[in-house]
Design an enzyme around this catalytic site. Structure first.
Site, PDB file in Angstrom:
ATOM      1  N   LYS A 166       0.866  -1.185   0.000  1.00 42.18           N
ATOM      2  CA  LYS A 166       0.000   0.000   0.000  1.00 42.18           C
ATOM      3  C   LYS A 166       0.898   1.230   0.000  1.00 42.18           C
ATOM      4  CE  LYS A 166      -3.838   2.304   2.302  1.00 42.18           C
ATOM      5  NZ  LYS A 166      -3.225   3.653   2.117  1.00 42.18           N
ATOM      6  N   ASP A 204       1.853   5.238  -0.048  1.00 41.32           N
ATOM      7  CA  ASP A 204       1.329   6.421   0.632  1.00 41.32           C
ATOM      8  C   ASP A 204       1.701   7.657  -0.174  1.00 41.32           C
ATOM      9  OD1 ASP A 204       0.230   8.132   2.459  1.00 41.32           O
ATOM     10  OD2 ASP A 204       1.760   7.864   4.004  1.00 41.32           O
ATOM     11  N   GLU A 261       2.877   1.002   5.562  1.00 39.69           N
ATOM     12  CA  GLU A 261       1.532   1.377   6.003  1.00 39.69           C
ATOM     13  C   GLU A 261       0.577   0.192   5.951  1.00 39.69           C
ATOM     14  OE1 GLU A 261      -2.005   4.637   5.004  1.00 39.69           O
ATOM     15  OE2 GLU A 261      -0.153   4.621   3.841  1.00 39.69           O
TER      16      GLU A 261
END
Length: 350
Positions: free
Chosen positions: A64, A66, A205
């Protein structure tokens, strides 16, 4: 300009690159299909928040990232870079636009995330904002990298009706430079829970799980799932607590999330500010002062300055309290006004 060095793999120990593999044979008749018109924009597919990764061979996993969700449109010599909310940000990402012209496709649409990496190869939202010259900045960001994780249109063909595995196969055929400005967001097969543990160990994350056998569907569906190691979401700033001792005169920011068409107060954040952040926030928020509170508020309001709900802050936090407030919140940076679609919706909380 010197190209960024290739980051080390983040979700496993071996130095061998993680590569997606075609799960289905390509249709030999595909090149004979009638050409599809190039869409002006495709509404992005959004991931649904889940507490645990899914189980089963039908799921693929990715890091994921960011940063800023973008779609890169290439049509001949013309390149457009479109935000999640539909705004044209081509001028803010000239390095990505230049790299897109060299991909060798007559027409294409890439879906992905613009990021700046830290020394460990992790995406850093604050560094991305600084690279762009801050909120609404005009600085060209040469160090920004675009991680492509989907291919929606290629050489006259709309690919959104294809399964993810087929789209990934075509995306990999672009042979993106692993140390270039536009890179492939590698997918990983295996145990989702083990990948989550690896993500935690590397300070990431979280991860994204994607169903291999689904077409690309716009909006928030369960085709894509996000599982977070660290909670991070966007909230609207509705006020600040004035302080004579804090840098910039801001003791904390008051935050709200969406619930339908209303904003609901979800607590405050008083850490994570740099001195330059606090100074900019105070100057900007004082322009937005309002006498009427934009949210229902039951606390002590003596030192609170209410503002029009305009600024969007990215906040990292540990959990939620029983009464619906953020716990151990830390400020990461401001998002653009055009990113209002990213403001957290309380209906999506687990």
């Amino acid at each position: 300009m010197k190209k960024p060095s290739r980051p080390q793999p983040l979700l496993r120990d071996t130095d061998a690159p993680i590569r997606g593999r075609p799960r289905k044979r390509r249709d030999p008749q595909q090149p004979q299909l009638a050409l599809d018109p190039m869409p002006e924009r495709i509404e992005p597919c959004l991931a649904l928040l889940k507490a645990k990764p899914p189980v089963g061979p039908e799921w693929a996993f990715e890091i994921k990232w960011d940063g800023y969700r973008l779609a890169v449109h290439v049509e001949g010599a013309k390149v457009r870079i479109i935000t999640r909310g539909g705004h044209d940000w081509t001028h803010r990402f000239p390095a990505i636009a230049a790299a897109a012209k060299d991909l060798g496709a007559a027409t294409l649409i890439l879906d992905g995330e613009a990021v700046v990496l830290d020394g460990e190869g992790r995406s850093d939202f604050g560094a991305l904002q600084r690279a762009l010259g801050g909120r609404s900045g005009k600085r060209p960001a040469g160090e920004v990298i675009f991680y492509a994780f989907d291919l929606l249109y290629l050489d006259g063909h709309d690919l959104t009706g294809m399964d993810l595995s087929e789209r990934r196969h075509l995306l990999e055929d672009l042979s993106l430079d692993p140390s270039g400005t536009i890179r492939l967001s590698e997918d990983v097969t295996g145990d989702g829970q083990a990948l989550m543990e690896a993500a935690r160990e590397h300070g990431l994350e979280g991860i994204i799980a994607k169903h291999r056998d689904r077409p690309y569907r716009s909006g928030r569906t369960d085709d894509w799932l996000k599982i977070k190691c660290v909670q991070s979401d966007s909230f609207i700033v509705v006020g600040y607590e004035h302080s004579t001792s804090a840098r910039g005169g801001i003791g904390s920011l008051l935050l709200a999330a969406r619930r339908g068409n209303n904003f609901i107060y979800v607590g405050n954040v008083g850490t994570g500010f740099k001195e330059s952040d606090a100074t900019y926030l105070r100057k900007t928020l004082d322009i937005l002062k309002t006498k009427k509170a934009p949210v229902a508020f039951e606390g002590r309001s003596k030192d609170i300055v209410w503002v029009q709900p305009t600024l969007i802050a990215e906040i990292e936090y540990r959990a939620w309290t029983d009464d619906g407030k953020l716990r151990h919140a830390s400020y990461k940076g401001l998002r653009e006004v055009q990113d209002n679609a990213a403001i957290m919706d309380l209906a999506e909380r687990l």
